[in-house]
Design an enzyme around this catalytic site. Sequence first.
Site, PDB file in Angstrom:
ATOM      1  N   ASP A  13       0.813  -1.076  -0.022  1.00 31.03           N
ATOM      2  CA  ASP A  13      -0.108   0.008  -0.004  1.00 31.03           C
ATOM      3  C   ASP A  13       0.827   1.188   0.177  1.00 31.03           C
ATOM      4  O   ASP A  13       2.141   1.323   0.502  1.00 31.03           O
ATOM      5  CB  ASP A  13      -0.931  -0.001   1.107  1.00 31.03           C
ATOM      6  CG  ASP A  13      -1.561   1.218   1.317  1.00 31.03           C
ATOM      7  OD1 ASP A  13      -2.339   1.651   0.508  1.00 31.03           O
ATOM      8  OD2 ASP A  13      -1.494   1.746   2.484  1.00 31.03           O
ATOM      9  N   ASP A  15      -0.048   4.982   0.722  1.00 34.13           N
ATOM     10  CA  ASP A  15      -0.171   5.949   1.919  1.00 34.13           C
ATOM     11  C   ASP A  15      -0.440   5.352   3.220  1.00 34.13           C
ATOM     12  O   ASP A  15      -1.140   4.569   3.494  1.00 34.13           O
ATOM     13  CB  ASP A  15      -1.447   6.901   1.605  1.00 34.13           C
ATOM     14  CG  ASP A  15      -1.283   7.364   0.275  1.00 34.13           C
ATOM     15  OD1 ASP A  15       0.109   7.995  -0.135  1.00 34.13           O
ATOM     16  OD2 ASP A  15      -2.151   7.722  -0.297  1.00 34.13           O
ATOM     17  N   GLN A  57      -7.163   5.748  -4.496  1.00 26.57           N
ATOM     18  CA  GLN A  57      -6.852   7.261  -4.754  1.00 26.57           C
ATOM     19  C   GLN A  57      -8.424   7.980  -4.926  1.00 26.57           C
ATOM     20  O   GLN A  57      -8.553   8.437  -6.158  1.00 26.57           O
ATOM     21  CB  GLN A  57      -5.994   7.477  -5.866  1.00 26.57           C
ATOM     22  CG  GLN A  57      -4.529   7.356  -5.400  1.00 26.57           C
ATOM     23  CD  GLN A  57      -4.011   7.979  -4.169  1.00 26.57           C
ATOM     24  OE1 GLN A  57      -4.402   9.260  -4.038  1.00 26.57           O
ATOM     25  NE2 GLN A  57      -3.341   7.396  -3.320  1.00 26.57           N
ATOM     26  N   CYS A  98     -16.573  -0.452  -8.029  1.00 24.05           N
ATOM     27  CA  CYS A  98     -15.614  -0.919  -9.080  1.00 24.05           C
ATOM     28  C   CYS A  98     -14.928  -2.244  -8.408  1.00 24.05           C
ATOM     29  O   CYS A  98     -15.176  -2.470  -7.286  1.00 24.05           O
ATOM     30  CB  CYS A  98     -14.492   0.064  -9.234  1.00 24.05           C
ATOM     31  SG  CYS A  98     -13.426   0.401  -7.661  1.00 24.05           S
ATOM     32  N   CYS A 100     -11.821  -2.562  -8.403  1.00 28.41           N
ATOM     33  CA  CYS A 100     -10.332  -2.341  -8.073  1.00 28.41           C
ATOM     34  C   CYS A 100     -10.084  -1.720  -6.549  1.00 28.41           C
ATOM     35  O   CYS A 100      -8.938  -2.163  -6.150  1.00 28.41           O
ATOM     36  CB  CYS A 100      -9.569  -1.535  -9.264  1.00 28.41           C
ATOM     37  SG  CYS A 100     -10.409  -0.211  -9.674  1.00 28.41           S
ATOM     38  N   ARG A 101     -11.070  -1.258  -6.237  1.00 30.37           N
ATOM     39  CA  ARG A 101     -11.070  -0.345  -4.942  1.00 30.37           C
ATOM     40  C   ARG A 101     -10.928  -1.488  -3.771  1.00 30.37           C
ATOM     41  O   ARG A 101     -11.651  -2.317  -3.503  1.00 30.37           O
ATOM     42  CB  ARG A 101     -12.044   0.650  -4.691  1.00 30.37           C
ATOM     43  CG  ARG A 101     -12.009   1.205  -3.264  1.00 30.37           C
ATOM     44  CD  ARG A 101     -13.175   2.492  -3.110  1.00 30.37           C
ATOM     45  NE  ARG A 101     -12.977   2.817  -1.954  1.00 30.37           N
ATOM     46  CZ  ARG A 101     -12.173   3.792  -1.469  1.00 30.37           C
ATOM     47  NH1 ARG A 101     -11.666   4.424  -2.356  1.00 30.37           N
ATOM     48  NH2 ARG A 101     -12.393   4.390  -0.129  1.00 30.37           N
TER      49      ARG A 101
END
Length: 195
Positions: A13, A15, A57, A98, A100-101
């Site tokens: 990851d 952040d 993001q 989605c 992907c998140r």
Amino acid sequence: MGGTGTLKAVLFDRDGTLVVDVPYNGNPQLVRPMDSARSALEQVRRAGLATGVLSNQSGVARGLLTLNQVHAVNRRVEELLGPFDVWEICPHGPADGCTCRKPAPGMILAACSTLGLHPSQVAFVGDIGADVEAATAAGSRSVLVPTHVTRPEEIEAAGVVAENLLAAVGLLLDAATGTTGGEFQKPDARQDSPV
């Protein structure tokens, strides 16, 4: 190369894991590596494993960031921490549905496809429960490295917890080389630590 078993890549990851979390950061000058990030990545690269970064993001979907700003921050991460073999970014918001998140497994599966690896050959290191859940959904290993934002229930639910990135990488490399018998153990002493 077999479809399961040996560790071939460690994904991270961004952040709160590799760099200090600055919410919706679009300014490369605000990028600061976490304390043990450089050393941890050096160990992974020395071991011959691929590296990658997977990052939600949602600031893009919220109109707080542009993709160009996200890419500029990512370039700064590479300037400070060295090159990564794969980057996956989810620009969607929580309500977008989605795949992907995180905690969905889409970014891990996409990274595996790019690297030509089976998800079982990949480990994902992150700082919140969604990171662990994404790895579990993909069929990958995971290590949670808690920060001040990690909730106690996320720490309790994680199979493997490490106090920092260097310790996380040590656990993964030990398991990959058979030092720990290939099994992760949840450290008892870390459960009461907020870090």
